[in-house]
Design a protein around this motif. Sequence first.
Motif, PDB file in Angstrom:
ATOM      1  N   ASP A 124      -9.680   2.408   6.489  1.00 37.17           N
ATOM      2  CA  ASP A 124      -9.088   3.172   5.814  1.00 37.17           C
ATOM      3  C   ASP A 124      -9.519   3.247   4.091  1.00 37.17           C
ATOM      4  N   ARG A 125      -9.330   1.988   3.791  1.00 33.56           N
ATOM      5  CA  ARG A 125      -9.686   1.994   2.216  1.00 33.56           C
ATOM      6  C   ARG A 125     -11.173   2.049   2.082  1.00 33.56           C
ATOM      7  N   THR A 126     -11.902   1.812   2.914  1.00 33.39           N
ATOM      8  CA  THR A 126     -13.216   1.699   2.905  1.00 33.39           C
ATOM      9  C   THR A 126     -13.738   3.119   2.904  1.00 33.39           C
ATOM     10  N   ILE A 127     -13.177   3.842   3.908  1.00 33.33           N
ATOM     11  CA  ILE A 127     -13.540   5.218   4.093  1.00 33.33           C
ATOM     12  C   ILE A 127     -13.163   5.733   2.727  1.00 33.33           C
ATOM     13  N   SER A 128     -12.068   5.900   2.362  1.00 32.33           N
ATOM     14  CA  SER A 128     -11.395   6.428   1.036  1.00 32.33           C
ATOM     15  C   SER A 128     -12.444   6.225  -0.024  1.00 32.33           C
TER      16      SER A 128
END
Length: 207
Positions: free
Chosen positions: A137-141
């Motif tokens: 999720d952090r990478t996607i964000s």
Amino acid sequence: MFTTLMMITLAAAADGTPAADLGALLAQAEANNPEIAAAQSLKSAAETVPSQVQTLPDPVASVSYANETFNDFTLGESPDSLLTFTWTQEVPYPGKLRLAGDAARREVEMSQWRLGFIRLAVTSRVKEAYAGLYRIDRTISILADSRKLLTSFLDTARVRYETGEGLLQNVLKAQTEIAKLDVELEKLAQERVSTQAILNTLVGRDR
């Protein structure tokens, strides 16, 4: 272009869904994980065995009657009429029940060890899946923010090119970078679905 999976994943990542309370997830796993439940059932079953194997077998009682004739009831009238009661009790060899109880108690200890091992394994896997979702999720964000900047740059480059003030190379470069991000976001979206499915299984959720 965003696919439906990517749009759903971006929404979930922005919502913070994967970063649910870890303590709550671990509690759900303890209560609902099928591996833990199976190990707990085996342990409970094993705990009932020692008392059973150390108890003498049930006695056997029987009644038999021999009549002298087929026509009349002759008990008490004829010496050949017999009513017999028998009671038998099996007595195992000395020490056999104690040894059986010791073996059953060792099995209880093994079942307790297996339950503890499975609990630790499930806890570790829940934490691993939780960390994986957080990373995804952090990478996607971050990639989504980068895509927004590139999209803004592309719009600007396209306008400048159409008005004769910019280069086509800038437009193509922005489009290429956005396409690369879309590929990476699609991979992350698929990875997130798989990781979420693993976590759901560990905590005993349907979805």
